[in-house]
Write an enzyme that holds these catalytic residues in place. Sequence first.
Site, PDB file in Angstrom:
ATOM      1  CG  ASP A   1      -8.955  -6.107   8.139  1.00 51.44           C
ATOM      2  OD1 ASP A   1      -8.587  -7.195   7.972  1.00 51.44           O
ATOM      3  OD2 ASP A   1      -9.353  -5.379   7.095  1.00 51.44           O
TER       4      ASP A   1
ATOM      5  CE  LYS B   1      -3.099  -2.610   2.854  1.00 58.23           C
ATOM      6  NZ  LYS B   1      -3.700  -2.747   4.169  1.00 58.23           N
TER       7      LYS B   1
END
Length: 497
Positions: free
Chosen positions: A230, A195
């Site tokens: 997550d 990312k």
Amino acid sequence: MGKVAVGAAVVCAATVCAAAVLIARHRMRSSGRWARAMAILREFEEKCGTPLSKLRQVADAMTVEMHAGLASEGGSKLKMIISYVDNLPTGDEKGLFYALDLGGTNFRVLRVQLGGKDKRVVKQEFEEVSIPPHLMVGNSDALFDYIAAALAKFVATEGEGLHVSPVRQRELGFTFSFPVRQSSIASGTLIKWTKGFSIEDAVGQDVVGELTKAMERIGLDMRVSALVNDTIGTLAGGRYYNQDVVAAVILGTGTNAAYVERAQSIPKWHGLLPRSGDMVINMEWGNFRSSHLPLTEYDQVLDAESLNPGEQIFEKIISGMYLGDIVRRVLCRMAEEADFFGDTVPPKLKIPFILRTPDMSAMHHDTSPDLRVVGSKLKDILDIPNTSLKTRKVVIELCDIVATRGARLSAAGILGILKKLGRDTMKEGDKQNSVIALDGGLFEHYTEFRTCLESTLKELLGAEVSDNIVIEHSNDGSGVGAALLAASHSQYLEEDS
């Protein structure tokens, strides 16, 4: 009649005939183009087919890969990572807990006041902080010092009734959405950045250690009690409100799944069996692949042109990052081979990822008589003006084919997890519910996708079993879920029990 008049009549008749021939040719050519466009669409639809028999094969393959991944490291395309989370929240947790959610160019700091069974989440507050670009490519100390300073600033704003007991350390759940090799509930070494991050001296370091040192440098007394991702946070958040939650699935930009396994069913686990007897497994199911997956030439080219060829094949056909681009690739082929949008191929149609899944979803859900949303999306995003209603209908059909395949394969993946847990059949006298916690923008906002996933799972399980299988939306696993895991792995649990 004079010669001139006869000549004029002949010329006129010839002109009319020529025009008629041209019109007929144009119609034949355009109907030929349309037939070619439809042939491309039908061939794609056929290759994307997901009959129940194929979905059952995919589910069985998922279960087989789960077993293989639990048996040994590297034994499967599914990593089946041991998370070291052996205590999921029960709802009894009390006190003030923090969470740090780092997964992209922004990070969030949160605090949650838990009030036990009766009051649950009494209060929650959060702040979002953007990371300056130079810190994403700098050094480890600079990044973690910046994060620790933001945490300290947030801690300083604790309001009325939101204080930790003076004799206790503040505790934090750390959601770190980058690849780590975890070695305990609160430690894990960074394998690589993704990312847009590239901080070389952090690779191979324990990210909890790096954050802890940064907090110590500025005198912030806080302990990281849990390092999670997550998906595990989503599982914790779901379990906090419903003790029947057995698994969590994220369907957003990317996709993943985690579930609760019996520790004795993990051959590669060599530590002491946890007191709870349970261990949460992070499947990393986006990397699943099988010969039974209905892959098309468009998927193969998308994969070959991606940053990670040969990896994350399941993710590339079911997740939000890719669905819109699959639609674009098919439209591009129709434009190139069948002049679907006129004599020239619209240049923007050749740009990868220009058509995002939220735009695909907006077109798919268009119910206006003239399909106005489809028309405006094609014009605004791809510079294709003045499309006919017939063309717009085909675009919606294409969106439906891509979304349906993704949703039905997601349901097959969930069935694979239920099979592994032995919850895909009814046992004598067993009325136990199994709840799957789902989160992610694709599941939450793409209604057609969500509806198709839920109906497919019911179809696969049959009426009797599906009555006991529930899909629940579990929100903000990366935030509140991490704080809940800090609470369920608190160093003060013994004192409070």
